[in-house]
Design an enzyme around this catalytic site. Sequence first.
Site, PDB file in Angstrom:
ATOM      1  N   LYS A 171       8.794  -0.553  -5.140  1.00 27.98           N
ATOM      2  CA  LYS A 171       8.601   0.545  -4.179  1.00 27.98           C
ATOM      3  C   LYS A 171       7.101   0.606  -3.915  1.00 27.98           C
ATOM      4  O   LYS A 171       6.336   1.156  -4.719  1.00 27.98           O
ATOM      5  CB  LYS A 171       9.106   1.854  -4.802  1.00 27.98           C
ATOM      6  CG  LYS A 171       9.505   2.940  -3.818  1.00 27.98           C
ATOM      7  CD  LYS A 171       8.438   3.399  -2.888  1.00 27.98           C
ATOM      8  CE  LYS A 171       7.453   4.350  -3.530  1.00 27.98           C
ATOM      9  NZ  LYS A 171       6.303   4.657  -2.593  1.00 27.98           N
ATOM     10  N   GLY A 202       9.564   3.429   0.978  1.00 27.76           N
ATOM     11  CA  GLY A 202       9.919   4.851   0.962  1.00 27.76           C
ATOM     12  C   GLY A 202       8.816   5.696   0.378  1.00 27.76           C
ATOM     13  O   GLY A 202       7.775   5.179  -0.049  1.00 27.76           O
ATOM     14  N   GLY A 204       7.101   8.456  -2.317  1.00 27.53           N
ATOM     15  CA  GLY A 204       7.146   8.658  -3.752  1.00 27.53           C
ATOM     16  C   GLY A 204       8.152   9.727  -4.141  1.00 27.53           C
ATOM     17  O   GLY A 204       8.910   9.570  -5.100  1.00 27.53           O
ATOM     18  N   GLY A 208      10.544   6.771  -4.816  1.00 26.52           N
ATOM     19  CA  GLY A 208       9.842   6.599  -6.091  1.00 26.52           C
ATOM     20  C   GLY A 208      10.550   7.346  -7.216  1.00 26.52           C
ATOM     21  O   GLY A 208      10.790   6.788  -8.287  1.00 26.52           O
ATOM     22  N   GLU A 246      -0.827   2.401 -15.260  1.00 27.93           N
ATOM     23  CA  GLU A 246      -2.223   2.082 -14.921  1.00 27.93           C
ATOM     24  C   GLU A 246      -2.703   3.212 -14.033  1.00 27.93           C
ATOM     25  O   GLU A 246      -2.309   3.305 -12.869  1.00 27.93           O
ATOM     26  CB  GLU A 246      -2.304   0.760 -14.141  1.00 27.93           C
ATOM     27  CG  GLU A 246      -1.743  -0.428 -14.865  1.00 27.93           C
ATOM     28  CD  GLU A 246      -2.604  -0.888 -16.024  1.00 27.93           C
ATOM     29  OE1 GLU A 246      -3.750  -0.404 -16.143  1.00 27.93           O
ATOM     30  OE2 GLU A 246      -2.120  -1.697 -16.813  1.00 27.93           O
ATOM     31  N   CYS A 280      -9.895   1.857  -8.885  1.00 25.01           N
ATOM     32  CA  CYS A 280      -9.727   2.656 -10.105  1.00 25.01           C
ATOM     33  C   CYS A 280     -10.769   2.319 -11.152  1.00 25.01           C
ATOM     34  O   CYS A 280     -11.131   3.166 -11.958  1.00 25.01           O
ATOM     35  CB  CYS A 280      -8.329   2.492 -10.654  1.00 25.01           C
ATOM     36  SG  CYS A 280      -7.862   0.788 -10.812  1.00 25.01           S
ATOM     37  N   GLU A 379     -11.955  11.936 -10.773  1.00 23.64           N
ATOM     38  CA  GLU A 379     -11.929  10.694 -10.004  1.00 23.64           C
ATOM     39  C   GLU A 379     -12.017  11.057  -8.522  1.00 23.64           C
ATOM     40  O   GLU A 379     -11.213  11.842  -8.018  1.00 23.64           O
ATOM     41  CB  GLU A 379     -10.640   9.935 -10.283  1.00 23.64           C
ATOM     42  CG  GLU A 379     -10.616   8.631  -9.550  1.00 23.64           C
ATOM     43  CD  GLU A 379      -9.410   7.797  -9.907  1.00 23.64           C
ATOM     44  OE1 GLU A 379      -8.287   8.310  -9.740  1.00 23.64           O
ATOM     45  OE2 GLU A 379      -9.577   6.651 -10.341  1.00 23.64           O
TER      46      GLU A 379
HETATM   47  P1  NAD Z   1      -0.052   8.162  -6.218  1.00 28.04           P
HETATM   48  O1  NAD Z   1       0.138   8.399  -7.652  1.00 28.04           O
HETATM   49  O2  NAD Z   1       0.068   9.287  -5.279  1.00 28.04           O
HETATM   50  O3  NAD Z   1       0.978   7.072  -5.662  1.00 28.04           O
HETATM   51  C1  NAD Z   1       1.179   5.838  -6.291  1.00 28.04           C
HETATM   52  C2  NAD Z   1       2.603   5.401  -6.027  1.00 28.04           C
HETATM   53  O4  NAD Z   1       3.484   6.316  -6.657  1.00 28.04           O
HETATM   54  C3  NAD Z   1       3.004   5.379  -4.553  1.00 28.04           C
HETATM   55  O5  NAD Z   1       3.865   4.277  -4.334  1.00 28.04           O
HETATM   56  C4  NAD Z   1       3.774   6.676  -4.398  1.00 28.04           C
HETATM   57  O6  NAD Z   1       4.745   6.630  -3.383  1.00 28.04           O
HETATM   58  C5  NAD Z   1       4.450   6.790  -5.744  1.00 28.04           C
HETATM   59  N1  NAD Z   1       4.819   8.160  -6.115  1.00 28.04           N
HETATM   60  C6  NAD Z   1       4.210   9.329  -5.769  1.00 28.04           C
HETATM   61  N2  NAD Z   1       4.862  10.372  -6.314  1.00 28.04           N
HETATM   62  C7  NAD Z   1       5.899   9.860  -7.018  1.00 28.04           C
HETATM   63  C8  NAD Z   1       6.920  10.437  -7.817  1.00 28.04           C
HETATM   64  N3  NAD Z   1       7.021  11.759  -7.982  1.00 28.04           N
HETATM   65  N4  NAD Z   1       7.809   9.620  -8.413  1.00 28.04           N
HETATM   66  C9  NAD Z   1       7.717   8.286  -8.266  1.00 28.04           C
HETATM   67  N5  NAD Z   1       6.786   7.679  -7.505  1.00 28.04           N
HETATM   68  C10 NAD Z   1       5.876   8.450  -6.908  1.00 28.04           C
HETATM   69  O7  NAD Z   1      -1.443   7.436  -6.153  1.00 28.04           O
HETATM   70  P2  NAD Z   1      -2.169   6.869  -4.861  1.00 28.04           P
HETATM   71  O8  NAD Z   1      -2.699   8.042  -4.129  1.00 28.04           O
HETATM   72  O9  NAD Z   1      -1.258   5.922  -4.157  1.00 28.04           O
HETATM   73  O10 NAD Z   1      -3.346   5.963  -5.522  1.00 28.04           O
HETATM   74  C11 NAD Z   1      -4.579   6.486  -5.883  1.00 28.04           C
HETATM   75  C12 NAD Z   1      -4.633   6.736  -7.376  1.00 28.04           C
HETATM   76  O11 NAD Z   1      -4.176   5.605  -8.120  1.00 28.04           O
HETATM   77  C13 NAD Z   1      -6.009   6.972  -7.874  1.00 28.04           C
HETATM   78  O12 NAD Z   1      -6.001   8.075  -8.726  1.00 28.04           O
HETATM   79  C14 NAD Z   1      -6.362   5.701  -8.646  1.00 28.04           C
HETATM   80  O13 NAD Z   1      -7.280   5.803  -9.686  1.00 28.04           O
HETATM   81  C15 NAD Z   1      -5.076   5.269  -9.173  1.00 28.04           C
HETATM   82  N6  NAD Z   1      -5.115   3.827  -9.386  1.00 28.04           N
HETATM   83  C16 NAD Z   1      -5.121   3.321 -10.658  1.00 28.04           C
HETATM   84  C17 NAD Z   1      -5.177   1.958 -10.858  1.00 28.04           C
HETATM   85  C18 NAD Z   1      -5.175   1.328 -12.215  1.00 28.04           C
HETATM   86  O14 NAD Z   1      -4.955   0.150 -12.311  1.00 28.04           O
HETATM   87  N7  NAD Z   1      -5.410   2.052 -13.274  1.00 28.04           N
HETATM   88  C19 NAD Z   1      -5.187   1.128  -9.772  1.00 28.04           C
HETATM   89  C20 NAD Z   1      -5.178   1.684  -8.507  1.00 28.04           C
HETATM   90  C21 NAD Z   1      -5.122   3.021  -8.340  1.00 28.04           C
END
Ligand code: NAD
Length: 472
Positions: A171, A202, A204, A208, A246, A280, A379
């Site tokens: 996803k 789709g 999250g 998700g 992650e 990140c 962050e």
């Molecule tokens: P996010 O957590 O909003 O979304 C990440 C993914 O999770 C998306 O595909 C989203 O659709 C899904 N998602 C959102 N809510 C969900 C739920 N309730 N259940 C299941 N899936 C759900 O994050 P973002 O805004 O896409 O990315 C930015 C963040 O990600 C930053 O905080 C960044 O630090 C972190 N990040 C971490 C790493 C790492 O490797 N540690 C890498 C990249 C980004």
Amino acid sequence: MDLTRNAMYVDGRWTAPSSTDTIAVENPATEEVIATVPAGTPVDVDAAVRAARAAFDGWAATDPADRAAALDRLHRALTGRADEIARTVALELGAPLKVATRVQTGLPLTVLRSFVELAGQPPAAEIIGNSLVVREPVGVVGAITPWNYPLHQVMAKLAAALAAGCTVVLKPAELTPLVSYLLFDAVDEAGLPPGVVNLVAGTGQVAGEALAGHPDVDLVSFTGSTATGRRIAHLAADRVARVALELGGKSANLILDDADLATAVKVGVGNAFLNSGQTCTAWTRMLVHRDRYAEAVDLAAATAAGYRLGDPFDPATRLGPLVSAEQRDRVLAHVERGLADGGRLVTGGPGAARPDRGWFVAPTVLADVDPDSALAQEEIFGPVLAILPVDDDDHAVAVANNSRYGLAGAVWSGDQERALGVARRLRTGAVDINGAAFNPLAPFGGYRQSGFGRELGPHGLAEFQQLKAIQR
Ligand code: NAD
């Protein structure tokens, strides 16, 4: 170029989604909608998980050399699409084409190549006393990925899981789903067995949640924000499924008093601003010994001011927009708060010039940032660097470790041993000394609220395996 897609990829073919709802994908540099993709439902997720479950026994039992050959075919099919992938990432994320080509496309190809090799060379079973200890694939993997490195983060999960013998439902992030469609064009061309890898686009909240909470998903591998990671861990806990997270970071760049200051600051600013700061592992806190602090602030300001904002397709552009209006507003609010909390604006900031259209934030540097303030703790995920003075190595380590995150970090010193000693004291999953090269085989992951589990290389593959002890 019409980028709209109207299918999911389930059981080895493009299939009609269960609902006619769609998600609009925007070009953040122009604010225009460039495509739509289907908004998957729990029905789509269920069909994909069923396909992955049905394919699991066969894929798990496939000879490692044949799994490696399948991944090699995928590598070839993706390589043939490299230009299209880079252009698509530049369009849907706003990454400058050079970054989209070298990092956003080049890195996932390197990672996939490493898993072709690892898939073909599984470690021998271990013998411990009268036990034969074997590694087995963990099962069906639900992969949920963010938008900032939209192909790399998918590849770190998908290639490792497939190499280990797992089957996968992906996803991808709703802000940047288009590059995943190119990946699945390549999956289709490579002829992976039906059901081994499936795509459900789709949101999250809907797709998700359905994937993380699906009773037949054995491991949820997630990259994204700490808040969502926490939610996913809760969903998986209900059925005691494994989780790899992650999450976010607030990494520190420790510039010791004997460092090559000009190089350390220049590389440090570049790291903090890569991908418009939407990384990140970005070294967003620069810690500099007091004796060299004023000089470092001047150098950082000059370097940052040289980062040209603009059209991702213009070769002169160093910084593209942020991914969305929401992200832009969030970043600017962080900067306002940082100023209100006593940070000193050195360059950039909310008032700085930026293009009229697109979600741009000017490269921003704040000095004299209080280590306990929000700017040093939260962050930000934008081109914003905080510079903090430190008294000595012990103080630098204490400030660096004053974080709820623990993903990455850096140490600069003229003395390798001293740098290594400091690196060992940082509570983070990775540390780079003097700008050392990224190693795609090294374990990648965090301490504390940066998550748990590791990606990449042999440790990343092991994340998708479990151990069985057979006594004889
Ligand atoms: P996010 O957590 O909003 O979304 C990440 C993914 O999770 C998306 O595909 C989203 O659709 C899904 N998602 C959102 N809510 C969900 C739920 N309730 N259940 C299941 N899936 C759900 O994050 P973002 O805004 O896409 O990315 C930015 C963040 O990600 C930053 O905080 C960044 O630090 C972190 N990040 C971490 C790493 C790492 O490797 N540690 C890498 C990249 C980004």
